[in-house]
Motif scaffolding. Structure first.
Motif, short mmCIF file in Angstrom:
data_model
loop_
_atom_site.label_atom_id
_atom_site.label_comp_id
_atom_site.label_asym_id
_atom_site.label_seq_id
_atom_site.Cartn_x
_atom_site.Cartn_y
_atom_site.Cartn_z
N ASP A 123 73.60 73.25 -117.12
CA ASP A 123 72.35 73.00 -117.84
C ASP A 123 72.48 71.86 -118.85
O ASP A 123 71.53 71.57 -119.58
N LEU A 124 73.63 71.25 -118.91
CA LEU A 124 73.85 70.24 -119.95
C LEU A 124 73.45 68.84 -119.49
O LEU A 124 73.53 68.51 -118.30
N GLY A 125 73.04 68.03 -120.47
CA GLY A 125 72.71 66.62 -120.18
C GLY A 125 73.96 65.77 -120.19
O GLY A 125 75.05 66.24 -120.55
N LEU A 126 73.77 64.50 -119.83
CA LEU A 126 74.92 63.60 -119.71
C LEU A 126 75.69 63.42 -121.02
O LEU A 126 76.92 63.39 -121.02
N ALA A 127 74.94 63.31 -122.14
CA ALA A 127 75.60 63.09 -123.44
C ALA A 127 76.48 64.30 -123.78
O ALA A 127 77.61 64.15 -124.28
N GLU A 128 75.95 65.48 -123.52
CA GLU A 128 76.72 66.70 -123.82
C GLU A 128 77.95 66.82 -122.91
O GLU A 128 79.04 67.18 -123.34
N LEU A 129 77.74 66.48 -121.64
CA LEU A 129 78.87 66.53 -120.69
C LEU A 129 79.96 65.54 -121.10
O LEU A 129 81.15 65.82 -120.99
N GLU A 130 79.50 64.39 -121.59
CA GLU A 130 80.45 63.36 -122.02
C GLU A 130 81.32 63.89 -123.17
O GLU A 130 82.53 63.67 -123.20
N SER A 131 80.69 64.63 -124.11
CA SER A 131 81.46 65.15 -125.24
C SER A 131 82.45 66.23 -124.76
O SER A 131 83.55 66.36 -125.31
N ILE A 132 82.05 66.97 -123.73
CA ILE A 132 82.96 68.01 -123.21
C ILE A 132 84.09 67.37 -122.41
O ILE A 132 85.24 67.81 -122.47
N ARG A 133 83.76 66.30 -121.70
CA ARG A 133 84.78 65.65 -120.85
C ARG A 133 86.02 65.28 -121.66
O ARG A 133 87.15 65.34 -121.16
N LYS A 134 85.79 64.91 -122.94
CA LYS A 134 86.93 64.50 -123.78
C LYS A 134 87.91 65.65 -124.01
O LYS A 134 89.06 65.44 -124.37
N LEU A 135 87.42 66.86 -123.83
CA LEU A 135 88.28 68.03 -124.10
C LEU A 135 88.94 68.57 -122.83
O LEU A 135 89.75 69.49 -122.88
N VAL A 136 88.58 67.98 -121.70
CA VAL A 136 89.10 68.48 -120.42
C VAL A 136 90.37 67.71 -120.04
O VAL A 136 90.40 66.49 -120.13
N PHE A 137 91.39 68.46 -119.67
CA PHE A 137 92.62 67.79 -119.21
C PHE A 137 92.87 68.13 -117.74
O PHE A 137 92.35 69.13 -117.23
N GLU A 138 93.62 67.27 -117.10
CA GLU A 138 93.92 67.49 -115.67
C GLU A 138 95.30 68.10 -115.52
O GLU A 138 96.22 67.81 -116.28
N LYS A 139 95.41 68.93 -114.51
CA LYS A 139 96.73 69.51 -114.20
C LYS A 139 96.82 69.54 -112.68
O LYS A 139 95.90 69.99 -112.00
N THR A 140 97.92 69.02 -112.16
CA THR A 140 98.11 69.07 -110.71
C THR A 140 99.26 70.06 -110.42
O THR A 140 100.14 70.25 -111.25
N ALA A 141 99.20 70.65 -109.26
CA ALA A 141 100.27 71.57 -108.87
C ALA A 141 100.42 71.51 -107.36
O ALA A 141 99.45 71.27 -106.63
#
Lengths: 68, 223
Positions: free
Chosen positions: B16-34
């Motif tokens: 339900d989030l807009g692009l600006a909100e998603l952008e702020s969340i993206r900064k907190l997301v990290f990637e992990k590969t396994a």
């Protein structure tokens, strides 16, 4: 000829999730279609069937009685 | 590889989030590969991160003291795991192992709390995810009245024997689950239990009934 999992191409959306879980490389995406590569290394783990989100793969078992 | 906004938008949590909100969340997301068969979460350990599967699949499971495994869920792209301990502060209730190479998006527990504070509209979607999980687990609890399921699976095997007259119908675990009124995961465990009891032998795509009498005895057990 080794028995292999069966793909219903009408249900398969080519997502490739089955390919990622197949540990014997028996599945491959060719032109967005999942293709089975016959191999005796397929141990019928059924992971491909379990992960398929559209129910396009089946790993059916034949049920037999052991001959004495 | 940067976390894709489009992918974040496809996750129910953030749909339900807009692009600006998603952008702020993206900064907190990290990637992990396994790689394949890596344990990414261990039951009982403290929970540090919430994970979303970006590609591949992850098996969530419990292990008994005897080493028997019960699959609770298979997590596919776009779905999350380890939600419960992130929100209740307890340890990981189950372990998680990759079923092939995977890419995960993780959010640290503290960051997830901040996201919920900053974007309270997410809460309703989190409730939906958790409610769906509760429904799934309630259904699994019902199925795991276990001996009963084993006897139903034994009966299905008995009724679908192929023989000299020709091949019987071949059955997938999904089909057996539908016939037994249970989950596929429970059928998998029932087959292993029947094999341990010496009633059947799993030989690739064949289920060989090695002890017909034992299978019949198990069939007759009701609970």
């Amino acid at each position: 000829m080794a028995e292999m999992p069966i793909i219903d191409t009408r249900k398969c959306d080519g997502c490739g999730l089955c390919v990622s879980v197949c540990h014997c490389n028996a599945l491959e995406v060719v032109n967005n279609i999942i293709t089975i590569i016959e191999t005796v290394e397929c141990d019928w783990c059924t992971d491909c069937e379990a992960v398929c989100p559209t129910g396009a793969i089946s790993c059916p078992f034949e049920i037999i009685i052991q001959e004495l | 590889m940067a976390v894709q906004l489009e992918f974040l938008k496809s996750i129910l949590y953030f749909s339900d989030l807009g692009l600006a909100e998603l952008e702020s969340i993206r900064k907190l997301v990290f990637e992990k590969t396994a790689d394949r068969a890596e344990v990414v979460l261990l039951e009982g350990e403290s929970a540090a991160n919430l994970y979303f599967v970006a590609s591949g699949a992850v098996k969530v499971f419990k292990t008994s003291a005897e080493g028997k495994e019960q699959i609770l869920d298979i997590v596919r792209p776009g779905e999350s795991f380890n939600d419960v301990p992130i929100f209740d502060g307890g340890p990981n209730p189950a372990s998680a192992r990759t079923m092939g190479p995977v890419l995960l998006y993780g959010i640290k527990k503290n960051d997830m709390e901040a996201i919920l504070r900053d974007h309270p509209q997410i809460a309703l979607n989190v409730i939906k995810v958790l409610a769906k999980r509760v429904r799934h687990l309630v259904s699994l609890v019902e199925d795991l009245s276990f001996r009963h399921v084993i006897s139903r699976v034994a009966k299905i095997l008995f009724e679908h024997i192929g023989g000299e007259m020709g091949r019987g119908p071949r059955l997938t675990q999904q089909e057996m689950a539908a016939m037994a009124g249970t989950a596929r995961e429970v059928v998998g465990r029932s087959l292993k239990a029947l094999e341990e009891e010496g009633a059947i032998k799993l030989d690739r795509h064949r289920i060989i009934i090695t002890d017909k009498e034992a299978l019949q005895e198990i069939m007759e057990v009701t609970s």
